[in-house]
Design a protein around this motif. Structure first.
Motif, PDB file in Angstrom:
ATOM      1  N   ARG A 156      76.062  51.830  33.684  1.00  0.00           N
ATOM      2  CA  ARG A 156      75.712  50.663  33.686  1.00  0.00           C
ATOM      3  C   ARG A 156      77.109  49.612  33.301  1.00  0.00           C
ATOM      4  N   GLN A 229      68.724  55.604  38.694  1.00  0.00           N
ATOM      5  CA  GLN A 229      68.628  55.221  40.358  1.00  0.00           C
ATOM      6  C   GLN A 229      69.984  55.321  40.717  1.00  0.00           C
ATOM      7  N   ILE A 265      75.567  52.349  47.062  1.00  0.00           N
ATOM      8  CA  ILE A 265      75.900  53.826  45.922  1.00  0.00           C
ATOM      9  C   ILE A 265      77.082  53.216  45.179  1.00  0.00           C
TER      10      ILE A 265
HETATM   11  N1  5CA Z   1      73.145  44.898  48.337  1.00  0.00           N
HETATM   12  C1  5CA Z   1      72.490  46.076  48.090  1.00  0.00           C
HETATM   13  C2  5CA Z   1      72.528  47.313  48.847  1.00  0.00           C
HETATM   14  S1  5CA Z   1      74.339  47.711  48.685  1.00  0.00           S
HETATM   15  C3  5CA Z   1      72.541  46.346  46.466  1.00  0.00           C
HETATM   16  O1  5CA Z   1      73.413  45.668  45.573  1.00  0.00           O
HETATM   17  N2  5CA Z   1      71.485  47.261  45.889  1.00  0.00           N
HETATM   18  S2  5CA Z   1      71.525  47.630  44.585  1.00  0.00           S
HETATM   19  O2  5CA Z   1      71.510  46.530  43.377  1.00  0.00           O
HETATM   20  O3  5CA Z   1      70.413  48.407  44.294  1.00  0.00           O
HETATM   21  O4  5CA Z   1      72.630  48.517  44.136  1.00  0.00           O
HETATM   22  C4  5CA Z   1      72.958  49.680  44.716  1.00  0.00           C
HETATM   23  C5  5CA Z   1      73.314  50.673  43.502  1.00  0.00           C
HETATM   24  O5  5CA Z   1      74.263  50.420  42.754  1.00  0.00           O
HETATM   25  C6  5CA Z   1      72.088  50.937  42.815  1.00  0.00           C
HETATM   26  O6  5CA Z   1      71.143  51.633  43.517  1.00  0.00           O
HETATM   27  C7  5CA Z   1      72.616  51.653  41.685  1.00  0.00           C
HETATM   28  O7  5CA Z   1      72.697  52.904  41.812  1.00  0.00           O
HETATM   29  C8  5CA Z   1      73.949  51.041  41.482  1.00  0.00           C
HETATM   30  N3  5CA Z   1      74.214  50.241  40.407  1.00  0.00           N
HETATM   31  C9  5CA Z   1      73.346  48.818  40.376  1.00  0.00           C
HETATM   32  N4  5CA Z   1      73.893  48.160  39.376  1.00  0.00           N
HETATM   33  C10 5CA Z   1      74.946  48.730  38.485  1.00  0.00           C
HETATM   34  C11 5CA Z   1      75.672  48.733  37.517  1.00  0.00           C
HETATM   35  N5  5CA Z   1      75.702  47.742  36.672  1.00  0.00           N
HETATM   36  N6  5CA Z   1      76.570  49.803  37.106  1.00  0.00           N
HETATM   37  C12 5CA Z   1      76.670  50.542  38.096  1.00  0.00           C
HETATM   38  N7  5CA Z   1      75.802  50.989  39.208  1.00  0.00           N
HETATM   39  C13 5CA Z   1      75.116  50.243  39.501  1.00  0.00           C
END
Ligand code: 5CA
Ligand code: ZN
Length: 486
Positions: A156, A229, A265
């Motif tokens: 995170r 996730q 991702i």
């Molecule tokens: N625009 C869409 C698809 S690219 C999007 O932003 N989806 S998301 O919000 O679900 O983020 C995509 C993936 O990034 C998540 O499934 C999660 O695995 C990862 N992610 C989200 N927030 C964080 C964070 N703060 N730190 C690390 N990984 C993260």
């Protein structure tokens, strides 16, 4: 500075995951967490090499059907605010740039939390006719999210350094749905190559990506029993197309909104490789992503050990020529210190060569995943190394898969209000994933989440879906997965 004995103690992983994780990031030199901004970390050279191999796989899979692009980091406030649902979901997470020097900016600029609102205004000018579709692009960039939950390296982040985001536009909803299937297939292949097991669910409507019609998610299970996730795929439909006025001229001359998807991702994929496979000796890297696949350690007892050194150099050459990522550790440390270092770094295979081995024209293979030792004739070294790596790759996968699927508990409860079952579920959800019947009302969802102190991941997208009765209200329901999530 740590003393030698301290740094060589084993790192207990079971029941101690958090501490193990931080210690491994440090000792295996993945990340330096001492940067003075919360949720922002530094990649060490070795960690960055691991990242490079992981992302090389992802790039190769994406390059098949997508074009790589690079959009700006800064998003003007008015664009970011355009899509109502989207901004509602993100507004508390946006970092703002409001000044240039001491001058207030006319329009504040957001650091992208994700790039829909940077990319789609440009899609509007790129897309003219049906011949421009499908449009499929991706980028690997840093994104910024003002996370208020507990931040954690690679998991995170406030600066996500390795955000792979794909954005696609299609003529029809059916085409977009097809793209969702393609994205699932790509992510499956990707995580399979990392030996990271996953479940795929459709997130409940109240938990979908802000602005999407629906969200599919890949979740893996971490050693502490929580799910993480690790990838999401969103069917956006026409909502962004309407907001950003992205239209194409159809074959009959009419103007139509495009239908969109996006999927992402982050470096959580690296976090999952580290967390799931590692043990008390350090990282255990699947050969597909290991920066070094084989380390050769000469067992010499004098500075001269000429014969041994020559044999090691020859083996090194042979492995390199066979296309394997080999490293010859010629440093002056004792073999034991070398074993420790390369075990910590997760090198899948170690080859030891000493005078006694040479007398038999052989060497010793030691596998990182199970420490099995075998003698191998020198003349077959490249061939044997290749098959050992394949074996290691699949053993790591098998073990990880078993661990995940053994921790899914299927509730047999056929009705609501069975208090015993709730007690069992509360216990099971502390160790992993529970599968139970739930209707699709948000009310029952929230009730259940509260009562289990866990989150609904959603309905699995594959496998047989049986129908039952909602564990909360007894109405018609389908199986969903529930877990305590990162
Ligand atoms: N625009 C869409 C698809 S690219 C999007 O932003 N989806 S998301 O919000 O679900 O983020 C995509 C993936 O990034 C998540 O499934 C999660 O695995 C990862 N992610 C989200 N927030 C964080 C964070 N703060 N730190 C690390 N990984 C993260
Ligand atoms: Zn219900």
């Amino acid at each position: 500075m740590q003393t030698k004995t301290e740094s060589k103690t084993l790192l207990q992983k079971e029941g101690n995951f958090s501490e193990w994780y931080s210690e491994i990031l440090k000792r295996a030199e993945i990340l330096d967490i001492r940067y003075p901004v919360k949720g922002v970390y530094v990649w060490h050279p070795y960690g960055f090499r691991l990242r490079r191999h992981v992302y090389a796989i992802l790039r190769a899979l994406m390059d098949n059907e997508h074009e790589e692009v690079l959009f700006p980091l800064l998003i003007p406030k008015d664009e970011l605010m355009k899509e109502e649902q989207h901004i509602k979901g993100f507004e508390e997470e946006v970092f703002w740039v409001t000044k240039g020097g001491s001058t207030d900016l006319d329009i504040p600029l957001a650091l992208r939390p994700t790039s829909e609102t940077a990319i789609y205004p440009v899609f509007k000018v790129w897309i003219r006719s049906h011949r421009d579709l499908p449009l499929r692009i991706y980028q690997i960039v840093n994104t910024f999210r003002y996370e208020t939950k507990h931040t954690r390296p690679l998991i995170r982040l406030r600066e996500i350094t390795s955000f792979k985001e794909a954005h696609t536009a299609h003529a029809t909803r059916a085409d977009a749905e097809q793209q969702v299937k393609t994205a699932i297939a790509i992510y499956r292949k990707f995580f399979d190559l990392l030996d990271v097991p996953y479940i795929i669910t459709r997130r409940p409507a109240w938990d979908k990506f802000p602005g999407a019609d629906y969200t599919l998610a890949f979740d893996t299970l971490m050693p502490d029993g929580r799910t993480m996730q690790i990838g999401t795929i969103h069917l956006l439909g026409e909502s962004f197309a309407r907001t950003f006025d992205i239209k194409y001229e159809d074959t009959d001359g009419s103007l139509q909104y495009v239908n969109q998807t996006c999927y992402g991702i982050s470096e959580r994929c690296v976090a999952s490789v580290i967390s799931i496979h590692g043990d008390e000796h350090g990282l255990v890297l699947p050969p597909e992503v290991a920066p070094i696949q084989i380390v050769i350690v000469p067992i010499v007892f004098s500075r001269k050990g000429g014969e041994v050194n020559n044999a090691c150099a020859a083996v090194y050459e042979e492995l390199r020529n066979a296309g394997l990522r080999a490293f010859l550790d010629n440093s002056e440390e004792r073999p034991g210190a070398k074993y420790y270092r390369w075990e910590m770094k997760g090198i899948p295979l170690r080859i030891e060569i000493g005078p006694r081995d040479l007398r038999n024209d052989s060497c010793v293979f030691v596998r990182r995943d199970n420490f099995n030792k075998v003698q191998v004739p020198l003349r077959a070294v490249a061939q044997e190394a290749k098959s050992a790596l394949e074996e290691i790759q699949s053993c790591i996968q098998e073990r990880a898969n078993e661990t995940l699927f053994a921790r899914i508990y299927e509730s047999e409860a056929k009705d609501a209000g069975i208090e015993e079952e709730m007690v069992t579920l509360r216990d099971k959800v502390k160790q992993g994933i529970v599968s139970l019947f739930l209707c699709d009302s948000e009310r029952c969802g929230k009730d259940l989440e509260e009562s289990l102190d866990a989150s609904i991941l959603g309905e699995p997208i594959s496998g047989v879906q049986s129908e039952g009765k909602c564990i909360i209200c007894s109405r018609k329901a389908r199986r969903v997965y529930v877990a305590r999530a990162y």
